[in-house]
Design a protein around this motif. Structure first.
Motif, PDB file in Angstrom:
ATOM      1  N   TRP A  52       0.850  -1.184   0.000  1.00 44.73           N
ATOM      2  CA  TRP A  52       0.000   0.000   0.000  1.00 44.73           C
ATOM      3  C   TRP A  52       0.893   1.244   0.000  1.00 44.73           C
ATOM      4  O   TRP A  52       2.030   1.200   0.446  1.00 44.73           O
ATOM      5  N   HIS A  53       0.347   2.347  -0.487  1.00 39.93           N
ATOM      6  CA  HIS A  53       1.093   3.594  -0.573  1.00 39.93           C
ATOM      7  C   HIS A  53       0.404   4.671   0.262  1.00 39.93           C
ATOM      8  O   HIS A  53      -0.828   4.697   0.376  1.00 39.93           O
ATOM      9  N   LEU A  54       1.227   5.554   0.829  1.00 40.70           N
ATOM     10  CA  LEU A  54       0.728   6.629   1.685  1.00 40.70           C
ATOM     11  C   LEU A  54       0.784   7.966   0.960  1.00 40.70           C
ATOM     12  O   LEU A  54       1.762   8.284   0.283  1.00 40.70           O
ATOM     13  N   LEU A  81      -5.359  11.931   5.339  1.00 33.69           N
ATOM     14  CA  LEU A  81      -4.514  10.765   5.058  1.00 33.69           C
ATOM     15  C   LEU A  81      -5.191   9.876   4.023  1.00 33.69           C
ATOM     16  O   LEU A  81      -6.405   9.652   4.085  1.00 33.69           O
ATOM     17  N   PHE A  82      -4.387   9.359   3.107  1.00 31.04           N
ATOM     18  CA  PHE A  82      -4.877   8.379   2.141  1.00 31.04           C
ATOM     19  C   PHE A  82      -3.909   7.196   2.092  1.00 31.04           C
ATOM     20  O   PHE A  82      -2.687   7.394   2.025  1.00 31.04           O
ATOM     21  N   HIS A  83      -4.438   5.977   2.141  1.00 28.28           N
ATOM     22  CA  HIS A  83      -3.689   4.762   1.831  1.00 28.28           C
ATOM     23  C   HIS A  83      -4.269   4.191   0.546  1.00 28.28           C
ATOM     24  O   HIS A  83      -5.498   4.070   0.433  1.00 28.28           O
ATOM     25  N   GLN A  94      -8.015   0.220  -4.243  1.00 27.48           N
ATOM     26  CA  GLN A  94      -8.680   0.653  -3.023  1.00 27.48           C
ATOM     27  C   GLN A  94      -7.985   1.884  -2.477  1.00 27.48           C
ATOM     28  O   GLN A  94      -6.755   1.984  -2.510  1.00 27.48           O
ATOM     29  N   VAL A  95      -8.769   2.799  -1.952  1.00 32.58           N
ATOM     30  CA  VAL A  95      -8.243   3.954  -1.233  1.00 32.58           C
ATOM     31  C   VAL A  95      -8.958   4.040   0.109  1.00 32.58           C
ATOM     32  O   VAL A  95     -10.194   4.000   0.171  1.00 32.58           O
ATOM     33  N   LYS A  96      -8.170   4.144   1.178  1.00 38.30           N
ATOM     34  CA  LYS A  96      -8.714   4.372   2.513  1.00 38.30           C
ATOM     35  C   LYS A  96      -8.375   5.811   2.909  1.00 38.30           C
ATOM     36  O   LYS A  96      -7.274   6.283   2.673  1.00 38.30           O
TER      37      LYS A  96
END
Length: 229
Positions: A52-54, A81-83, A94-96
């Motif tokens: 995953w990327h931050l 914040l996005f992961h 997916q984006v959290k």
């Protein structure tokens, strides 16, 4: 104006607006992949899951309202914040998302309130997110100058209140991390991004710090020498 709530009755309605705009943008950019956007209140501020990327959207403008006394205040220091993760075999991404709140300075024991964003600033935040997805998940070349500044829609006065900033409490607000507590109105005044960081990720933070610190040290030395004359 759209308000994000944590665990509130209206959360689905407001989040649906973000999701709808995000889906439209990703369908345009990557029509062969399916992407989702979800809110996660306990998203890790630093360490995303493996693969995953931050991405941290900094210096977004929004408004807050205290749920106790109904006091309202604007801020140009909101951090999101996005992961993000792309499963290339399934063609699914997916984006959290986690939005950092602020507390009312008038109420004792106040909780972190969620901000209200204008439609235009939501558009700009999501445009930046899509650019970062292209950069991190699809390995496209994206320059920081391509990122859009948040629109500061009214004057923001006073220094940054680190004691009531959730990003500061998490240790990820750049104003507290690097010891720069400056008037929010000064930071907001830079629409071109010369004084403001439009969006940032952890890989670029240290590079910027390496440029900033020598300049600050040189100015301090010059000030000491000049004052001694």
């Amino acid at each position: 104006m759209l308000l994000l709530k944590r665990g509130g009755k209206g959360e689905g309605e407001t989040m649906e607006t973000w999701q709808r705009q995000f889906h439209q943008k990703m369908e345009w950019e990557k029509p062969n992949d399916t992407w989702s956007l979800t809110m996660e209140d306990n998203l890790s501020p630093r360490n995303p899951e493996r693969q995953w990327h931050l991405y941290q959207q900094r210096k977004a403008f929004a408004r807050f309202q205290c749920s106790c006394c109904t006091r309202c205040w604007p801020s140009a220091q909101v951090l999101i914040l996005f992961h993000m993760h792309l499963d290339q075999s399934q063609r699914q991404g997916q984006v959290k998302m986690r939005v950092c709140g602020q507390k009312c300075k008038k109420c004792h024991g106040a909780k972190f309130e969620m901000p209200t964003f204008s439609q235009e600033n939501i558009k700009r935040i999501l445009d930046n997110l899509v650019l970062k997805i292209r950069e991190k998940c699809y390995r496209e070349s994206i320059a920081n100058r391509d990122l859009a500044d948040s629109i500061v829609e009214e004057d923001v006065e006073g220094p940054h209140d680190t004691a009531r900033c959730e990003a500061c409490a998490l240790g990820i607000c750049y104003l507290s991390t690097y010891g720069f507590v400056i008037p929010a109105s000064l930071a907001a005044a830079s629409q071109s991004g010369q004084l403001a960081w439009r969006g940032a990720d952890t890989e670029s933070d240290w590079k910027l710090l390496c440029y900033v610190l020598p300049v600050v040290v040189a100015l301090l030395i010059f000030a000491v020498l000049f004052s001694g004359k």
